[in-house]
Design a protein around this motif. Sequence first.
Motif, PDB file in Angstrom:
ATOM      1  N   VAL A   1      11.699  -1.080  -6.984  1.00 10.44           N
ATOM      2  CA  VAL A   1      12.209  -2.425  -7.223  1.00 10.44           C
ATOM      3  C   VAL A   1      11.254  -3.385  -6.525  1.00 10.44           C
ATOM      4  O   VAL A   1      11.212  -3.444  -5.292  1.00 10.44           O
ATOM      5  N   VAL A   2      10.484  -4.124  -7.313  1.00  7.68           N
ATOM      6  CA  VAL A   2       9.385  -4.923  -6.772  1.00  7.68           C
ATOM      7  C   VAL A   2       9.892  -6.066  -5.898  1.00  7.68           C
ATOM      8  O   VAL A   2       9.357  -6.337  -4.822  1.00  7.68           O
TER       9      VAL A   2
ATOM     10  N   LEU B   1      12.804   0.057  -2.332  1.00  8.64           N
ATOM     11  CA  LEU B   1      13.151  -1.361  -2.449  1.00  8.64           C
ATOM     12  C   LEU B   1      12.186  -2.169  -1.589  1.00  8.64           C
ATOM     13  O   LEU B   1      12.139  -2.000  -0.368  1.00  8.64           O
ATOM     14  N   GLN B   2      11.414  -3.049  -2.209  1.00  3.73           N
ATOM     15  CA  GLN B   2      10.492  -3.904  -1.467  1.00  3.73           C
ATOM     16  C   GLN B   2      11.205  -5.204  -1.086  1.00  3.73           C
ATOM     17  O   GLN B   2      11.827  -5.849  -1.935  1.00  3.73           O
ATOM     18  N   SER B   3      11.091  -5.601   0.177  1.00  2.00           N
ATOM     19  CA  SER B   3      11.798  -6.799   0.622  1.00  2.00           C
ATOM     20  C   SER B   3      11.104  -7.434   1.825  1.00  2.00           C
ATOM     21  O   SER B   3      10.528  -6.735   2.664  1.00  2.00           O
TER      22      SER B   3
ATOM     23  N   PRO C   1       0.817  -1.229   0.000  1.00  2.00           N
ATOM     24  CA  PRO C   1       0.000   0.000   0.000  1.00  2.00           C
ATOM     25  C   PRO C   1       0.846   1.272   0.000  1.00  2.00           C
ATOM     26  O   PRO C   1       0.509   2.241  -0.698  1.00  2.00           O
ATOM     27  N   GLU C   2       1.934   1.310   0.771  1.00  2.00           N
ATOM     28  CA  GLU C   2       2.772   2.502   0.822  1.00  2.00           C
ATOM     29  C   GLU C   2       3.470   2.740  -0.519  1.00  2.00           C
ATOM     30  O   GLU C   2       3.651   3.887  -0.948  1.00  2.00           O
ATOM     31  N   THR C   3       3.854   1.645  -1.202  1.00  2.00           N
ATOM     32  CA  THR C   3       4.466   1.773  -2.525  1.00  2.00           C
ATOM     33  C   THR C   3       3.486   2.391  -3.511  1.00  2.00           C
ATOM     34  O   THR C   3       3.831   3.305  -4.266  1.00  2.00           O
ATOM     35  N   ILE C   4       2.245   1.900  -3.503  1.00  2.00           N
ATOM     36  CA  ILE C   4       1.210   2.423  -4.401  1.00  2.00           C
ATOM     37  C   ILE C   4       0.949   3.897  -4.102  1.00  2.00           C
ATOM     38  O   ILE C   4       0.805   4.724  -5.015  1.00  2.00           O
TER      39      ILE C   4
ATOM     40  N   PHE D   1      10.659  -1.804 -11.616  1.00  2.00           N
ATOM     41  CA  PHE D   1      11.606  -2.816 -12.084  1.00  2.00           C
ATOM     42  C   PHE D   1      11.241  -4.186 -11.531  1.00  2.00           C
ATOM     43  O   PHE D   1      11.076  -4.368 -10.332  1.00  2.00           O
ATOM     44  N   LEU D   2      11.119  -5.165 -12.442  1.00  2.00           N
ATOM     45  CA  LEU D   2      10.905  -6.562 -12.072  1.00  2.00           C
ATOM     46  C   LEU D   2      11.666  -7.418 -13.065  1.00  2.00           C
ATOM     47  O   LEU D   2      11.336  -7.441 -14.244  1.00  2.00           O
TER      48      LEU D   2
END
Length: 354
Positions: free
Chosen positions: A181-182, A221-223, A30-33, A49-50
Amino acid sequence: QLQERAGNAVKSGYHVLDLRQQPLQFNLAPETIKQMLHHLQQGNQVLVFLNRRGYAPALICHDCGHVETCRHCERPYTVHKQSQQLHCHHCGHHRYLPNQCQDCHGHDISPQGMGTEQLEQGLQSLFPQYSSVRIDSDTMRGKQNLNQTLESIHSGKHQLLLGTQILAKGHHFPNVTLVVVVDIDSALFSADFRGAEQLAQLITQIAGRAGRASKPGTVWLQSHHPGHPLIEDLIHNGYGHFSRLLLMERQYANLPPFTYQALIRAEAKYAEDAYTFLQAQLLPLRQQQGVIAIGPVPAILEKRQGRYRFQMVIQSQSRSALHSAIHHTLPDIESHPLAPKVRWSLDVDPQEFY
C-alpha cells in the motif's frame, strides 16, 4: 465474524514502513523495493495499491506557484500524461496539457504528486525484467477488457499488478504473496467521521488479496505516521477490536449508529442562494422537539460543475423524532421562494458528506 480464511489460506502478516527521511523512488522506499524484488524472484506476484489514478494529482508552475485548476469545481486538474490532457475527476471537464503557465506564462511547469500512471512507469524502470499491468478506470474501460486482463494475470503473464480499488476488492489471485500500500496517509485525516472506518475496511480488503492459497501473504503499509493509533490498533489487534473501539468513540461523540441523522443538501449557481435557502430552514427545524440542526456549512467539495454546494445536518436520539421533524419541515422547504433556483435533496442516514 469470519474467524478463518477460506481453504488453507493463513492470515497475512502486516509490516508498517516508516517513510520519514527515506530516499524514495517513485514513492517507494528502498526496503519496499527490496521486498518486492524478493517476492518476484521467488516466482510470485506482487500487488501494488495506489488509490489515485492519472499521472499526477496537480500541475504546478515553479516560477509563480500557480496550480492549474478546474474553473467549474475550483479544484486542481489531474494530469493524464498518456492522453496529454488535464482532467477534473469531479465534473469530468478536460483540456489539453498546456506547455506554459496560464498565469505568468512561464515554461517551468511540472506534475506534482503520484498517480497510478506515473507509478506504472516507475515499476517498469525499477523491475524491467518483469511484466506489469495497471488496473484502474482509465485502462479498464469495458467489462471484456477487465476479464481479459484478469485472465492474463491468472495465467502468470504479469508479475506486477498495480491498481486502485478496482483491483482491491473481490479478486482471487493465488500467486500474490505481497501487497504494497503505497500511501495510506491521505485517508488518515479525513473530514468525514467515517474516514477511519473506511480506511480500515480498505486495508483489510487489500490484505485479503495476499496469501489466498497455500502460499503465505505479507502486507507492507508505507506511512509517514507509522505510530498512528488507527494503524497500530488495526494491525496488532485486528478489525474486530478496532471496530469495537470505534463504536465506543462514536457513542461518546454522539454519532451514528447511536444517533440518527439526515442531511439536506442544496446547490445553486450563486453561493448565497444555496446558503439562504438552507438558513431559512434552520429556525423551523430547531423548534421541533428532540432534534438539533447543524449548519448550513459548505460541503467538503464546495463547488462542483459550476454550482456551489451547502448542507445542513439534522440529528436526533430518536428516529421517530427525526422523521417527525422532517415531515413538518418539508412543506416549508418545497414552498420556499428560492426553491426553483436551488437544486436540493434530503438524505436520511447519509453515508458520505461530499
